[in-house]
Scaffold this motif. Structure first.
Motif, mmCIF file in Angstrom:
data_model
loop_
_atom_site.group_PDB
_atom_site.id
_atom_site.type_symbol
_atom_site.label_atom_id
_atom_site.label_comp_id
_atom_site.label_asym_id
_atom_site.label_seq_id
_atom_site.Cartn_x
_atom_site.Cartn_y
_atom_site.Cartn_z
ATOM 1 N N SER A 132 -5.079 8.992 -1.806
ATOM 2 C CA SER A 132 -4.095 9.026 -0.719
ATOM 3 C C SER A 132 -4.099 7.715 0.061
ATOM 4 O O SER A 132 -3.077 7.304 0.598
ATOM 5 C CB SER A 132 -4.262 10.242 0.189
ATOM 6 O OG SER A 132 -5.581 10.645 0.259
ATOM 7 N N GLN A 133 -5.271 7.038 0.068
ATOM 8 C CA GLN A 133 -5.318 5.706 0.690
ATOM 9 C C GLN A 133 -4.445 4.722 -0.075
ATOM 10 O O GLN A 133 -3.675 3.974 0.512
ATOM 11 C CB GLN A 133 -6.752 5.177 0.663
ATOM 12 C CG GLN A 133 -7.406 5.103 2.026
ATOM 13 C CD GLN A 133 -8.913 5.012 1.880
ATOM 14 O OE1 GLN A 133 -9.431 4.639 0.824
ATOM 15 N NE2 GLN A 133 -9.620 5.354 2.936
ATOM 16 N N LYS A 134 -4.561 4.765 -1.416
ATOM 17 C CA LYS A 134 -3.749 3.866 -2.251
ATOM 18 C C LYS A 134 -2.266 4.093 -1.974
ATOM 19 O O LYS A 134 -1.491 3.159 -1.886
ATOM 20 C CB LYS A 134 -4.014 4.147 -3.740
ATOM 21 C CG LYS A 134 -5.245 3.476 -4.281
ATOM 22 C CD LYS A 134 -5.199 3.534 -5.801
ATOM 23 C CE LYS A 134 -6.594 3.506 -6.396
ATOM 24 N NZ LYS A 134 -6.635 4.145 -7.711
ATOM 25 N N ARG A 135 -1.879 5.365 -1.859
ATOM 26 C CA ARG A 135 -0.471 5.681 -1.638
ATOM 27 C C ARG A 135 0.010 5.105 -0.303
ATOM 28 O O ARG A 135 1.094 4.566 -0.202
ATOM 29 C CB ARG A 135 -0.270 7.199 -1.652
ATOM 30 C CG ARG A 135 0.857 7.623 -2.568
ATOM 31 C CD ARG A 135 0.864 9.124 -2.714
ATOM 32 N NE ARG A 135 -0.502 9.619 -2.865
ATOM 33 C CZ ARG A 135 -0.932 10.778 -2.385
ATOM 34 N NH1 ARG A 135 -0.137 11.561 -1.720
ATOM 35 N NH2 ARG A 135 -2.182 11.149 -2.561
ATOM 36 N N ARG A 136 -0.862 5.231 0.743
ATOM 37 C CA ARG A 136 -0.478 4.704 2.051
ATOM 38 C C ARG A 136 -0.301 3.192 2.010
ATOM 39 O O ARG A 136 0.594 2.653 2.614
ATOM 40 C CB ARG A 136 -1.524 5.073 3.105
ATOM 41 C CG ARG A 136 -1.261 6.423 3.727
ATOM 42 C CD ARG A 136 -2.018 6.572 5.039
ATOM 43 N NE ARG A 136 -3.457 6.409 4.866
ATOM 44 C CZ ARG A 136 -4.284 7.373 4.471
ATOM 45 N NH1 ARG A 136 -3.807 8.565 4.189
ATOM 46 N NH2 ARG A 136 -5.565 7.147 4.359
ATOM 47 N N GLU A 137 -1.194 2.527 1.242
ATOM 48 C CA GLU A 137 -1.113 1.067 1.164
ATOM 49 C C GLU A 137 0.161 0.609 0.471
ATOM 50 O O GLU A 137 0.653 -0.491 0.694
ATOM 51 C CB GLU A 137 -2.341 0.511 0.422
ATOM 52 C CG GLU A 137 -3.572 0.479 1.316
ATOM 53 C CD GLU A 137 -4.883 0.395 0.535
ATOM 54 O OE1 GLU A 137 -4.838 0.114 -0.673
ATOM 55 O OE2 GLU A 137 -5.935 0.617 1.159
ATOM 56 N N LEU A 138 0.713 1.450 -0.385
ATOM 57 C CA LEU A 138 1.955 1.097 -1.096
ATOM 58 C C LEU A 138 3.180 1.282 -0.225
ATOM 59 O O LEU A 138 4.244 0.752 -0.508
ATOM 60 C CB LEU A 138 2.099 1.946 -2.366
ATOM 61 C CG LEU A 138 1.129 1.609 -3.496
ATOM 62 C CD1 LEU A 138 1.227 2.645 -4.611
ATOM 63 C CD2 LEU A 138 1.392 0.218 -4.049
ATOM 64 N N MET A 139 3.035 2.041 0.867
ATOM 65 C CA MET A 139 4.215 2.356 1.690
ATOM 66 C C MET A 139 4.550 1.218 2.656
ATOM 67 O O MET A 139 3.752 0.380 2.953
ATOM 68 C CB MET A 139 3.999 3.653 2.452
ATOM 69 C CG MET A 139 3.978 4.827 1.502
ATOM 70 S SD MET A 139 4.218 6.460 2.253
ATOM 71 C CE MET A 139 3.040 6.515 3.552
#
Ligand code: CMP
Length: 139
Positions: A132-139
């Motif tokens: 979920s951290q990776k996903r946030r960094e992509l946003m």
């Protein structure tokens, strides 16, 4: 008798084992909502374990530190000492204490020799957090 929390290590799986884990995840109301990367990490990190007939895999009321998928054999689920259900090959179990931070809601005992896939609580937590951290960094 549950495996202790370990650092996530990738374990190679046969295509049939990958299929078994994928189907178990997809059949589960909550876990089917995981994204494909998280499911892939779970598949990589699950470890195989063999337990003899008669062994108690999970004891009602204990703190839970792993969830499992039954690969081979049969399991009996009981609550307050009363049998409630038998689990068949491909069933995911022991997830409630991990997902909802509660104590084990039932006892699960091997009624034949069994083979289980195991995922520790800490590995599951790490997978959820990192992805979920990776996903946030992509946003
Ligand atoms: P958990 O509470 O972590 O540990 C015991 C497991 O038994 C639980 O997760 C479920 O996976 C499973 N379980 C609990 N109650 C039932 C039931 N009534 N029928 C089938 N499985 C159950």
């Amino acid at each position: 008798s549950e495996p202790s929390a370990t650092t996530a290590q990738k374990i190679a799986k046969s295509p049939s084992t990958v299929g078994l884990i994928n189907r178990a995840i997809q059949r589960h109301d909550f876990l089917q909502g995981l994204d494909p990367e998280q499911a892939a990490r779970i598949i990589e990190c699950m470890t195989m374990s063999e337990r003899p007939r008669g062994e108690t895999i999970i004891s009602e009321g204990d703190a839970g530190n792993a969830m499992f998928i039954l690969v081979e054999g049969e399991l009996q689920v009981s609550k307050n000492g009363m049998p409630v259900r038998r689990l068949e090959r491909g069933t995911l179990f022991g997830e409630l204490a991990i997902l909802y931070d509660c104590t084990r809601t039932a006892t699960v005992q091997a009624i034949t020799d069994v083979r289980l896939l195991c995922l520790s609580r800490s590995t599951f937590r790490t997978i959820r957090t990192i992805e979920s951290q990776k996903r946030r960094e992509l946003m």
